[in-house]
Design a protein around this motif. Structure first.
Motif, PDB file in Angstrom:
ATOM      1  N   THR A 213       0.830  -1.212   0.000  1.00 44.51           N
ATOM      2  CA  THR A 213       0.000   0.000   0.000  1.00 44.51           C
ATOM      3  C   THR A 213       0.859   1.254   0.000  1.00 44.51           C
ATOM      4  O   THR A 213       0.358   2.342  -0.271  1.00 44.51           O
ATOM      5  N   ARG A 253      -3.994   1.084  -6.022  1.00 49.78           N
ATOM      6  CA  ARG A 253      -2.812   1.775  -6.529  1.00 49.78           C
ATOM      7  C   ARG A 253      -2.354   1.232  -7.883  1.00 49.78           C
ATOM      8  O   ARG A 253      -1.482   1.835  -8.528  1.00 49.78           O
ATOM      9  N   SER A 280     -10.955   1.851  -3.152  1.00 45.61           N
ATOM     10  CA  SER A 280     -10.193   1.388  -4.316  1.00 45.61           C
ATOM     11  C   SER A 280     -11.061   1.337  -5.559  1.00 45.61           C
ATOM     12  O   SER A 280     -10.620   1.691  -6.661  1.00 45.61           O
TER      13      SER A 280
END
Length: 463
Positions: A213, A253, A280
């Motif tokens: 993360t 990400r 997300s």
């Protein structure tokens, strides 16, 4: 009794052998100062530490024969962040007491990117000689806070250690490279991802999922990125909810994560996983709009079920879902669910409470983002939300809307004149995105006012 006269004679002789006056006794020697008690010694070290300076008291205590005193002294030195303490902290790395060595490493790692030359080498040398697993774990973490590329071999080796604490510390340390803005090579990222999936210890899997993360994806290595996404998708089904939450967060990400896996996790029984899944999913772009609308609708049904009552974790998940839907607000699928949420929350039976009011305003904000003006926010909250809270959200929405800059500026100025410090901060943040001259004037006025501190302390860069 023939010898009865001997005893008086012996006494007479011992008193001076017949002198008229007995000899004077020597003056009593000065009694030595009593050694300070352990409690007094601790209090002295605490006072020296609280003084926030490198004192002789701390230096001397770091050389004490008492391991407890040395430990407390080195911990005190570790808090100072004073380069002059580095020699003492480096010496502590060779102390026979494990806790003292750990404290020395902590003090060196605390310098982070401001570490003096040679600090990372000192920790590397201590790490090579250390036998205690807990100490090696602590030293790996401290190393990650100060080292550059020279620290990577030790952290890479830590991933293969026999002891779970060491493996976990290696992953956390590699993740801290990302916090420091340092990228790792794709091969090392893949090793972290593999350890996240395969390690038998849940703590290690959590540490490695956390690292992903924080570390930037390998954008120039699409095959490696795709492999890491596959591992993250597997970790999203981990039996440990914390690992699932971190894996789902890391998926946000990466390019092209599996939307279906994220949608599935929005319904996770653990609210922390669901929150991360919505965040997300909201980053995936227009291709995920339909999937997001379905996930939001399902979560709305769950939050408004009679046995839930819009409170606790369910409320938190719904608020996150409504907020994270902002990128899709102008699309019809999500807008339809937002309008439905606003209506259903209004029609709930019973006296509204503040939690229900917050949910009502969150739905109103999403509807207004889609409609292009904060109309519903002006009257949201069902009478249970403070005016200033509504105004903060209104100002934020005004900063996100496209076009109509002059009208947005007029309303922002009105909010600024009538709002409290929190409202003014939100207004100034939104005004920085306006190209009109009045937007810059409003920001400058905020800088000159008594609340200039809230501008300079804001996480948003004004200039």
């Amino acid at each position: 009794m023939r010898w009865g006269w001997v005893l008086p004679l012996v006494a007479w002789v011992s008193m001076g052998c017949g002198d008229d006056e007995p000899q004077a006794r020597p003056a009593a020697e000065t009694a030595p100062e009593p050694a300070p008690s352990p409690a007094d010694r601790r209090a002295e070290l605490v006072a020296a530490t609280d003084a926030r300076r490198l004192s002789d008291t701390l230096r001397e205590a770091a050389r004490s024969t008492d391991a407890g005193v040395r430990r407390q002294a080195v911990l005190g030195l570790a808090r100072l962040h004073d380069p002059a303490a580095v020699p003492v902290l480096r010496s502590a790395l060779r102390d026979p007491d494990a806790a003292v060595r750990r404290a020395g490493s902590l003090g060196l790692g605390a310098f982070e990117d401001a570490a003096p030359s040679g600090v990372s080498d000192a920790i590397l040398g201590a790490l090579a000689a250390e036998r205690e697993a807990d100490n090696r774990a602590a030293m790996l973490w401290d190393l990650s806070r100060v080292a550059g590329d020279e620290g990577l071999p030790a952290l890479r080796g830590g991933l293969a250690a026999n002891e779970p604490p060491v493996r976990g510390a290696a992953c956390r340390g590699l993740g801290f490279y990302g916090v420091r803005g340092r990228a790792l090579e794709p091969a090392l990222l893949r090793r972290i991802a593999a350890r996240m999936v395969d390690d038998p210890d849940p703590g290690v899997r959590l540490a490695c999922s956390y690292a992903l993360t924080r570390l930037a994806p390998p954008v120039d290595a699409p095959e490696d990125a795709a492999a890491i996404v596959e591992d993250l998708a597997r970790a999203a089904d981990d039996e440990d909810p914390e690992v699932r939450a971190m894996a789902v967060r890391a998926l946000g990400r990466y390019p092209s994560p599996p939307a279906d896996r994220l949608v599935a996790r929005t319904g996770d029984p653990d609210w922390r996983v669901a929150v991360q899944a919505f965040r997300s999913l909201g980053k995936l772009g227009d291709s995920a709009e339909g999937a997001y609308a379905r996930a939001l609708s399902a979560r709305l049904d769950r939050a408004l079920a009679p046995d839930t009552g819009l409170r606790g974790p369910e409320l938190h998940v719904l608020l996150t879902a409504l907020e994270s839907a902002a990128p899709f607000a102008r699309g019809s699928p999500v807008h339809a669910v937002a309008a439905e949420a606003l209506e259903r929350i209004e029609r709930l039976e019973g006296e509204p409470d503040p939690d229900r009011g917050r949910a009502h305003c969150a739905a109103a904000a999403l509807v207004d983002r889609g409609r292009g003006w904060p109309t519903r926010l002006m009257r949201c909250g069902l009478g249970r939300v403070a005016e200033s809270d509504r105004q903060v959200v209104m100002a934020s929405v005004l900063g996100e809307l496209p076009g109509a800059e002059r009208e947005r500026l007029v309303l922002l100025e009105r909010l600024y004149r009538g709002g409290d410090a929190r409202v003014r901060e939100a207004v100034i943040t939104s005004a920085t995105g306006l190209s009109l001259e009045g937007g810059a004037a409003l920001v400058l006025e905020g800088l000159r006012s008594e609340c200039a501190c809230i501008v300079t302390q804001s996480r948003y860069a004004v200039f």
